[in-house]
Design a protein around this motif. Structure first.
Motif, PDB file in Angstrom:
ATOM      1  N   PRO A   7       0.829  -1.206   0.000  1.00 51.49           N
ATOM      2  CA  PRO A   7       0.000   0.000   0.000  1.00 51.49           C
ATOM      3  C   PRO A   7       0.864   1.257   0.000  1.00 51.49           C
ATOM      4  N   GLN A   8       0.495   2.190  -0.835  1.00 52.76           N
ATOM      5  CA  GLN A   8       1.240   3.447  -0.945  1.00 52.76           C
ATOM      6  C   GLN A   8       0.628   4.480  -0.001  1.00 52.76           C
ATOM      7  N   ILE A   9       1.480   5.130   0.783  1.00 57.17           N
ATOM      8  CA  ILE A   9       1.034   6.106   1.770  1.00 57.17           C
ATOM      9  C   ILE A   9       1.431   7.497   1.296  1.00 57.17           C
ATOM     10  N   ALA A  10       0.464   8.399   1.232  1.00 57.96           N
ATOM     11  CA  ALA A  10       0.729   9.774   0.815  1.00 57.96           C
ATOM     12  C   ALA A  10       0.272  10.737   1.904  1.00 57.96           C
ATOM     13  N   VAL A  11       1.125  11.715   2.190  1.00 51.33           N
ATOM     14  CA  VAL A  11       0.790  12.789   3.120  1.00 51.33           C
ATOM     15  C   VAL A  11       0.568  14.065   2.320  1.00 51.33           C
ATOM     16  N   ILE A  12      -0.530  14.755   2.613  1.00 48.35           N
ATOM     17  CA  ILE A  12      -0.846  16.009   1.928  1.00 48.35           C
ATOM     18  C   ILE A  12      -1.039  17.084   2.979  1.00 48.35           C
ATOM     19  N   ARG A  59      -8.747   4.144   5.221  1.00 46.80           N
ATOM     20  CA  ARG A  59      -7.628   4.629   4.404  1.00 46.80           C
ATOM     21  C   ARG A  59      -7.395   6.124   4.560  1.00 46.80           C
ATOM     22  N   ILE A  60      -7.975   6.713   5.610  1.00 43.47           N
ATOM     23  CA  ILE A  60      -7.848   8.155   5.834  1.00 43.47           C
ATOM     24  C   ILE A  60      -7.275   8.395   7.224  1.00 43.47           C
ATOM     25  N   ARG A  83       0.501   4.169  13.031  1.00 40.30           N
ATOM     26  CA  ARG A  83      -0.688   3.579  12.403  1.00 40.30           C
ATOM     27  C   ARG A  83      -0.360   2.845  11.105  1.00 40.30           C
ATOM     28  N   TRP A  84       0.388   3.495  10.201  1.00 42.46           N
ATOM     29  CA  TRP A  84       0.615   2.926   8.881  1.00 42.46           C
ATOM     30  C   TRP A  84       2.082   2.683   8.541  1.00 42.46           C
TER      31      TRP A  84
END
Length: 258
Positions: A7-12, A59-60, A83-84
């Motif tokens: 799973p790809q994790i992105a921070v915005i 997923r949030i 968490r992730w």
């Protein structure tokens, strides 16, 4: 280098409205795990609830963070890691652009408080976020960092004030340094420079400022947040591994660096 199967994790950062929220929605639709933050608790809750209705809650990851407070940035990434794990992508989107009833503060009237507050969020906050994710990206051998700049930092600014313009221009300098430091570790760092995009910061479409901006855009329309989000999605993808240190203009032809 990872193969893309995990799973790809992105921070915005600033991911609860406008360009940030559009990017979060687009990435969630592509099965990313998406973490967002902004300063206001109510904005975080509204975005979390909105995205959860579309994509579910698992997923949030959403938290309030003031980018001018380094301890809050650190706490966010510690909680995210618990968490992730560490993110694969960081989108430094959060920004402030002070304006009064007559527009941006004239240069000779800018107070040091305003100057420092804008740079703390728009520039120093981005730097601290990069420091938070960089070591783990280096260890993994993969990472994507995207800075959201501005057309105001690419040409003579017409609307934005000097503090905002200086902070956004400085992101390009930061990007150059990060490319030098991170490229050997499979990490790319790029800038996306939006033009006039219809967000809360830009206001309603039918204002004198936006009508004047529209007249200067060859595409014949103002931008939408998803116009920018689509470019961000590509830049954080595995396919964009040879795009590094670029500034991608998303402005409908308003500024042509040819």
């Amino acid at each position: 280098m990872i193969d893309g199967s995990e799973p790809q994790i992105a921070v915005i950062t600033g991911g609860t409205t406008g360009i940030g929220l559009a990017t979060a929605r687009r990435l969630l639709s592509r099965n990313y795990l998406v973490a967002v933050f902004s300063q206001r608790q109510e904005s975080v809750e509204a975005a979390r609830d909105e995205l959860a209705k579309e994509f579910g809650t698992e997923r949030i990851f959403a938290r309030p963070v003031d980018l001018a407070m380094p301890a809050q940035i650190e706490a966010f990434f510690v909680a995210l890691g618990a968490r992730w794990g560490t993110p694969h992508a960081l989108v430094c989107n959060a920004g402030v652009s002070p304006k009064g009833t007559d527009g941006a503060t004239p240069f000779n009237e800018i107070q040091l408080k305003e100057w420092n507050e804008v740079l703390a969020v728009n520039l120093t906050g981005a730097m601290l976020c990069c420091q938070a994710v960089g070591p783990a990206m280096m260890e993994r051998g993969f990472g994507r960092i995207v800075m959201i700049g501005s057309v105001a930092a690419r040409t003579r600014p017409k609307i934005a004030g000097a503090s905002y313009v200086a902070s956004k221009a400085a992101l390009s300098g930061l990007t150059k340094s990060l490319v030098t430091n991170y490229a050997p570790f499979g990490i790319t760092v790029n800038v996306v420079a939006p033009g006039r995009i219809l967000t809360n910061m830009a206001g309603e479409p039918d204002t004198p400022t936006n009508r004047a901006a529209l007249a200067a855009i060859p595409a014949g329309r103002l931008g939408q947040p998803d116009d920018v989000a689509a470019v961000v999605e590509f830049l954080i993808s595995h396919e964009a591994g040879f795009v590094n240190g670029a500034v991608v203009d998303v402005n409908g032809g308003e500024f042509l660096p040819l």
